[in-house]
Scaffold this active site. Structure first.
Site, PDB file in Angstrom:
ATOM      1  N   GLU A 184      40.577  -3.801   1.843  1.00  0.00           N
ATOM      2  CA  GLU A 184      40.313  -2.894   2.960  1.00  0.00           C
ATOM      3  C   GLU A 184      41.224  -3.344   4.111  1.00  0.00           C
ATOM      4  OE1 GLU A 184      36.334  -3.374   4.474  1.00  0.00           O
ATOM      5  OE2 GLU A 184      36.174  -1.251   4.917  1.00  0.00           O
ATOM      6  N   ASN A 187      32.865  -2.960  15.278  1.00  0.00           N
ATOM      7  CA  ASN A 187      33.671  -1.728  15.249  1.00  0.00           C
ATOM      8  C   ASN A 187      32.922  -0.524  15.827  1.00  0.00           C
ATOM      9  OD1 ASN A 187      31.994  -1.658  13.004  1.00  0.00           O
ATOM     10  ND2 ASN A 187      33.470  -0.601  11.712  1.00  0.00           N
ATOM     11  N   GLY A 218      28.640  -5.118   7.821  1.00  0.00           N
ATOM     12  CA  GLY A 218      29.776  -6.025   7.983  1.00  0.00           C
ATOM     13  C   GLY A 218      30.527  -6.158   6.670  1.00  0.00           C
ATOM     14  N   LYS A 277      21.099  -9.369  16.317  1.00  0.00           N
ATOM     15  CA  LYS A 277      22.246 -10.180  16.728  1.00  0.00           C
ATOM     16  C   LYS A 277      23.478  -9.287  16.682  1.00  0.00           C
ATOM     17  CE  LYS A 277      25.601 -12.565  15.296  1.00  0.00           C
ATOM     18  NZ  LYS A 277      26.528 -12.442  16.428  1.00  0.00           N
ATOM     19  N   PRO A 278      23.969  -8.858  17.858  1.00  0.00           N
ATOM     20  CA  PRO A 278      25.185  -8.032  17.853  1.00  0.00           C
ATOM     21  C   PRO A 278      26.400  -8.930  17.675  1.00  0.00           C
ATOM     22  CG  PRO A 278      24.463  -8.428  20.118  1.00  0.00           C
ATOM     23  CD  PRO A 278      23.463  -9.130  19.215  1.00  0.00           C
ATOM     24  N   CYS A 313      34.448   1.390   8.238  1.00  0.00           N
ATOM     25  CA  CYS A 313      34.238   1.090   6.811  1.00  0.00           C
ATOM     26  C   CYS A 313      34.556   2.305   5.950  1.00  0.00           C
ATOM     27  CB  CYS A 313      32.786   0.702   6.560  1.00  0.00           C
ATOM     28  SG  CYS A 313      32.256  -0.644   7.570  1.00  0.00           S
ATOM     29  N   GLU A 351      25.286  -2.554   4.577  1.00  0.00           N
ATOM     30  CA  GLU A 351      26.338  -1.543   4.702  1.00  0.00           C
ATOM     31  C   GLU A 351      27.630  -2.328   4.783  1.00  0.00           C
ATOM     32  OE1 GLU A 351      29.001   0.471   5.995  1.00  0.00           O
ATOM     33  OE2 GLU A 351      27.932   0.981   7.849  1.00  0.00           O
TER      34      GLU A 351
HETATM   35  C1  SIN Z   1      31.181   2.100   9.824  1.00  0.00           C
HETATM   36  O1  SIN Z   1      32.372   1.928   9.882  1.00  0.00           O
HETATM   37  O2  SIN Z   1      30.446   1.257   9.303  1.00  0.00           O
HETATM   38  C2  SIN Z   1      30.478   3.294  10.389  1.00  0.00           C
HETATM   39  C3  SIN Z   1      31.316   4.463  10.464  1.00  0.00           C
HETATM   40  C4  SIN Z   1      30.545   5.721  10.798  1.00  0.00           C
HETATM   41  O3  SIN Z   1      29.345   5.711  11.092  1.00  0.00           O
HETATM   42  O4  SIN Z   1      31.175   6.745  10.708  1.00  0.00           O
END
Ligand code: SIN
Length: 494
Positions: free
Chosen positions: A398, A169, A245, A192-193, A301, A267
């Site tokens: 979510e 994202n 993730g 690892k992307p 997120c 995160e």
């Molecule tokens: C994320 O969605 O993990 C990051 C969002 C952000 O840095 O604002």
């Protein structure tokens, strides 16, 4: 020539990069660009066409990258913080020089509007700049001795080799938010992307190489997550594992890391409440809601996931939010100005539509949007629903899509109670003009970040992260540097 090849040529022509070599279809391990026997196709979600291919590397390449990171780490850590900062600063500058190319690549592989992609590239670069500076302030401590002959010194040292897994994202910023502090601290990194958006990562690696990041200090291993992730979580040479993730995957990876007791930063997912109280500035609240809910087409997120709106302003807010959401321009970011790109893939589309259907089935009312637009792109019209019951999926999961569901609350206390009724604890938002309420809400919400009268909380200078099942540790700011430093005591008898 096959239809597939034609499609890829079309995509490449549309990219129109000033530096076409920034689109790399190779992985980057120990300073070398690697092909693989197997490949993974990367698709543009706005067109459904293949943009390019990356090597599907596995265990062997991951082990080679870890070995290189291990070899390179002591030398990198021995350099002065200023020397490391000089390299990071050059990398920051190169990213800014090539910001347009990086933004176009990002829009093509991820789908976000070009203006947002540009914003993300600048945000990504800012982490390198900020940590280049902050790395020079990794101070220790001198503690008054507990006995007459004792002197207690605390020093901070790089944790060592870091393994990082980053999501699709934010294909650039989630990388530099980890790599910036890690390299500034003296760590080396194996990344690892996401295999959905690897080209931003590889372009960053190319610019890092030009900036003088030494071989082995930063490697990018492309491929499916399983085999690479196993090396990252199991290999004892990896001292720290960092992941952005989903909560489910994060828990599994963190559990594996405990086999070698690594330091772990996570995160993970959120379920952000967006609270509008009866004294809120409704125009500001609507704009904050648009930014928070529909940024990155609802795929962050920290996106607002539940709108808790005071009874007295509920109807007005619902009407205004729906009217504003209906103005968002949907489209392919490479074809003109847009506000909403496609979702990342068909599964994301199905989830967004599923959440709308579930809420409608439970009695909610759709005020705007909610349509899956005709293929080939994965487009979904931004949706606003009112009267969404608490048990709806929209409130429990979510959504990770452009769907705003409104719940009515009677007062401030109910808003806090409903907001906290979740295992997630990443970001929360509150709109009110009353300063006392601001304090009470900020203190009462069990979240890692609270936005008061703003729909955006992220910046490189502030700590980003969650509580409860939304994660461990912080990224950005001086707290983000600590995640890559060990604290060592020297107990000295004089
Ligand atoms: C994320 O969605 O993990 C990051 C969002 C952000 O840095 O604002």
């Amino acid at each position: 020539m096959t239809a597939d090849r034609d499609d890829t040529l079309t995509e490449r022509a549309r990219l129109a990069l000033a530096r076409p070599d920034l689109l790399r279809e190779r992985a980057y391990v120990d300073g070398a660009w690697l092909d693989g026997e197997a490949v993974i196709e990367v698709t543009n979600p706005a067109t459904g066409r293949v943009l390019g291919r990356i090597p599907d590397l596995g265990r062997e390449a991951a082990l080679a990258a870890v070995a290189a990171a291990d070899r390179a780490q002591a030398d990198w850590a021995r350099r002065t913080a200023k020397e490391r900062a000089t390299v990071l600063r050059r990398w920051f500058e190169l990213i800014n020089v090539h910001i347009d190319d990086l933004a176009r690549l990002m829009t093509a592989e991820q789908g976000k509007p070009l203006a947002e992609a540009r914003g993300e590239v600048a945000y990504a670069a800012a982490f390198l700049e900020w940590f280049a500076e902050e790395g020079r302030r990794a101070y220790g401590d001198l503690i008054p001795g507990h006995q007459g002959d004792k002197r207690l010194l605390v020093m901070k040292q790089a944790v060592g080799v870091v393994a990082a897994i980053t999501p699709w994202n934010f294909p650039a910023a989630m990388i530099t938010r980890k790599v910036g502090p890690a390299l500034a601290a003296g760590c080396t990194v194996v990344l690892k992307p996401s295999e959905l958006t690897p080209f931003s990562a590889l372009a960053l690696a190319a610019l890092g190489e030009e900036a003088g990041v030494p071989p082995g200090v930063f490697s990018v291993v492309t491929g499916r997550p399983g085999p690479i992730g196993e090396v990252m979580t199991d290999d004892p040479r990896v001292a720290k594992f960092t992941f952005t993730g989903s909560t489910g995957v994060g828990k599994l990876l963190a559990a594996r890391c405990m086999g070698t007791v690594k330091r772990v930063s996570l995160e993970l997912g959120g379920n952000a409440p967006f609270i509008v109280l009866d004294d809120a500035d409704l125009d500001a609240a609507v704009e904050g809601a648009i930014a928070s809910k529909f940024r990155n087409t609802g795929q962050t997120c920290v996106c607002a996931n539940r709108f808790l709106v005071h009874d007295r302003v509920y109807d007005a807010f619902a009407e205004r939010l729906a009217a504003r959401a209906a103005t968002l321009r949907i489209g392919d970011g490479l074809e003109g100005p847009t506000d909403q790109g496609p979702l990342i893939n068909a599964a994301a589309l199905a989830k967004a539509r599923g959440h709308v259907d579930d809420a409608l089935g439970l009695g909610a009312r759709l005020l705007t949007g909610g349509e899956v637009l005709p293929a080939p792109g994965a487009f979904f019209s931004p949706a606003v629903l009112r009267d969404v019951p608490a048990r709806a999926l929209l409130n429990r999961e979510e959504t990770f899509g452009p769907v705003a569901g409104l719940i009515r609350v009677a007062d401030e206390a109910e808003a806090v109670r409903v907001a906290n009724d979740t295992r997630a604890g990443l970001a929360a938002y509150v709109y009110t003009r009353d300063a006392s309420r601001c304090w009470r809400m900020a203190e009462g919400l069990r979240y890692g970040m609270v936005g008061l009268n703003t729909g955006l909380v992220s910046t490189e200078v502030a700590p980003f992260g969650g509580v409860k099942e939304s994660g461990l540790g912080r990224e950005g700011s001086r707290y983000g540097l600590d995640e890559y430093l060990d604290t060592k005591l020297i107990n000295w008898s004089v």
